[in-house]
Design an enzyme around this catalytic site. Sequence first.
Site, PDB file in Angstrom:
ATOM      1  N   GLU A  34      19.688  -2.652  11.487  1.00  0.00           N
ATOM      2  CA  GLU A  34      20.164  -2.697  10.396  1.00  0.00           C
ATOM      3  C   GLU A  34      20.702  -3.980   9.917  1.00  0.00           C
ATOM      4  O   GLU A  34      19.452  -4.640   8.845  1.00  0.00           O
ATOM      5  CB  GLU A  34      21.237  -1.772   9.900  1.00  0.00           C
ATOM      6  CG  GLU A  34      20.466  -0.594   9.977  1.00  0.00           C
ATOM      7  CD  GLU A  34      21.494   0.609   9.357  1.00  0.00           C
ATOM      8  OE1 GLU A  34      22.495   0.237   8.925  1.00  0.00           O
ATOM      9  OE2 GLU A  34      21.342   1.654   9.808  1.00  0.00           O
ATOM     10  N   THR A  40      13.392  -8.767   7.721  1.00  0.00           N
ATOM     11  CA  THR A  40      12.488  -8.439   8.208  1.00  0.00           C
ATOM     12  C   THR A  40      11.656  -6.569   8.574  1.00  0.00           C
ATOM     13  O   THR A  40      12.590  -5.688   8.247  1.00  0.00           O
ATOM     14  CB  THR A  40      13.236  -8.900   9.975  1.00  0.00           C
ATOM     15  OG1 THR A  40      13.378 -10.352   9.364  1.00  0.00           O
ATOM     16  CG2 THR A  40      11.880  -9.036  10.430  1.00  0.00           C
ATOM     17  N   LEU A  77      13.586 -15.126  13.564  1.00  0.00           N
ATOM     18  CA  LEU A  77      13.851 -14.106  12.224  1.00  0.00           C
ATOM     19  C   LEU A  77      13.894 -14.632  11.249  1.00  0.00           C
ATOM     20  O   LEU A  77      14.052 -13.904   9.916  1.00  0.00           O
ATOM     21  CB  LEU A  77      14.939 -13.045  13.051  1.00  0.00           C
ATOM     22  CG  LEU A  77      14.452 -11.794  13.669  1.00  0.00           C
ATOM     23  CD1 LEU A  77      15.559 -11.168  14.571  1.00  0.00           C
ATOM     24  CD2 LEU A  77      13.773 -11.132  13.323  1.00  0.00           C
ATOM     25  N   TYR A  79      16.718 -16.328   8.601  1.00  0.00           N
ATOM     26  CA  TYR A  79      17.956 -16.322   8.253  1.00  0.00           C
ATOM     27  C   TYR A  79      19.043 -15.870   8.739  1.00  0.00           C
ATOM     28  O   TYR A  79      19.863 -14.802   9.043  1.00  0.00           O
ATOM     29  CB  TYR A  79      17.883 -14.907   7.070  1.00  0.00           C
ATOM     30  CG  TYR A  79      17.172 -14.770   5.515  1.00  0.00           C
ATOM     31  CD1 TYR A  79      17.367 -15.471   4.651  1.00  0.00           C
ATOM     32  CD2 TYR A  79      15.486 -14.443   5.959  1.00  0.00           C
ATOM     33  CE1 TYR A  79      16.483 -15.367   3.969  1.00  0.00           C
ATOM     34  CE2 TYR A  79      14.593 -14.764   5.260  1.00  0.00           C
ATOM     35  CZ  TYR A  79      15.246 -14.783   3.614  1.00  0.00           C
ATOM     36  OH  TYR A  79      14.256 -15.129   2.822  1.00  0.00           O
ATOM     37  N   CYS A 198       2.234   8.582  -3.605  1.00  0.00           N
ATOM     38  CA  CYS A 198       3.468  10.574  -4.325  1.00  0.00           C
ATOM     39  C   CYS A 198       2.581  11.271  -3.635  1.00  0.00           C
ATOM     40  O   CYS A 198       3.293  11.962  -3.566  1.00  0.00           O
ATOM     41  CB  CYS A 198       3.373  10.070  -5.389  1.00  0.00           C
ATOM     42  SG  CYS A 198       3.771   8.927  -6.250  1.00  0.00           S
TER      43      CYS A 198
HETATM   44 FE1  SF4 Z   1       6.022   8.438  -5.686  1.00  0.00          FE
HETATM   45 FE2  SF4 Z   1       8.019   9.002  -6.556  1.00  0.00          FE
HETATM   46 FE3  SF4 Z   1       7.890   9.442  -4.562  1.00  0.00          FE
HETATM   47 FE4  SF4 Z   1       8.177   6.850  -4.852  1.00  0.00          FE
HETATM   48  S1  SF4 Z   1      10.134   8.862  -4.967  1.00  0.00           S
HETATM   49  S2  SF4 Z   1       7.009   7.662  -3.690  1.00  0.00           S
HETATM   50  S3  SF4 Z   1       8.030   7.303  -6.529  1.00  0.00           S
HETATM   51  S4  SF4 Z   1       7.362  10.865  -5.677  1.00  0.00           S
END
Ligand code: SF4
Length: 351
Positions: A34, A40, A77, A79, A198
Amino acid sequence: MENISPALLNWFYANHRILPFRSDPTPYHVWLSEIMLQQTRVSAALPYYERFLAALPDIPALAACEEEKLHKLWEGLGYYSRVRNLQKRPRRSSVSSMAVSCPPTTTLSAPCPASGTIRQGPSLPSASGLPVPAVDGNVLRVFSRLYNDDGLITDPKVKRAFTARVMEHQPPAAPGDYNQALMELGALVCVPNGAPLCEQCPLAHLCQARAAGTALSLPRKAAPKARRIEPVTLAVVRSPAGVLLQQRPEKGLLAGLWQPVLWENETLTPDEARARLAALGVTCTPDAAKALRPAKHIFSHIEWQMQGYLFAADTQPAPAGCVWASPEQLAAEYTLPGAFKAYKKLLAAAL
Ligand code: SF4
């Protein structure tokens, strides 16, 4: 809003990438990954991750590592404060109190119940399986879109409010997986550059920015501050003993790393640079210095505009704070920051 964790976790268990720190999620592995992933991309970080662990397989090895070697393992890397901070924590704590590991049966669906004392820091949630949030840029992006919230994510107050929302959805039985799932969703689906995917998103039915058509404009960020332009003159001085490297001060920009001899905020002619080298105690051969291709490097707040000159020198002692480094030593021992990438081949070449 209904709780997002069931849909999110189902998606995560079916779609997460197989990554070494997930296959073997000891607190140290997750913590290291993390810190590396803060600035990166995963694909770029993985070779460094493997190399780092091969050299420093556990927290005691990390705590005992010399700074020079630590920088070398991080070279490329950038930073570098990340790796210095990474080491500070085990050095401050009792090493044994941090040398915790997940039991071998730990899986993604059975979060690591480590009882060690790695406190604070970005990896605590995933590394420990404790019910605290890990709110990185990916998570802020997902939540600003999910709630169609255009709060400025660099504002600490806004970040606290987002963190509270992240916690509201966190399932007590799988806090580590939930944190990783959010980060994974931000990395793979609710992506930072370009349109979010989405149609692949398990939270699409809940997403308010999707409904409003505002996803692409979120999250809102502060306008970047204008960068200060700084001229830099640098000298690549090569002798039979190697190239002349100068160590940067222990604090500040590129702290403790190595560089060709340079002068910040100055534009020098080749003769002026030669005279400065002589003042340092470095005598160059009288042949004309070769002007190198100008290069620039952009830090967050400064842009270096570099002009380099190539000088040759006979064998002689290195001045204080400098070394003559052979190509082999440069490859194995001295860490040259990415700022000097344009001159790296020349620096690494034997005279
Ligand atoms: Fe799309 Fe909302 Fe999912 Fe992001 S959180 S991928 S904006 S549907």
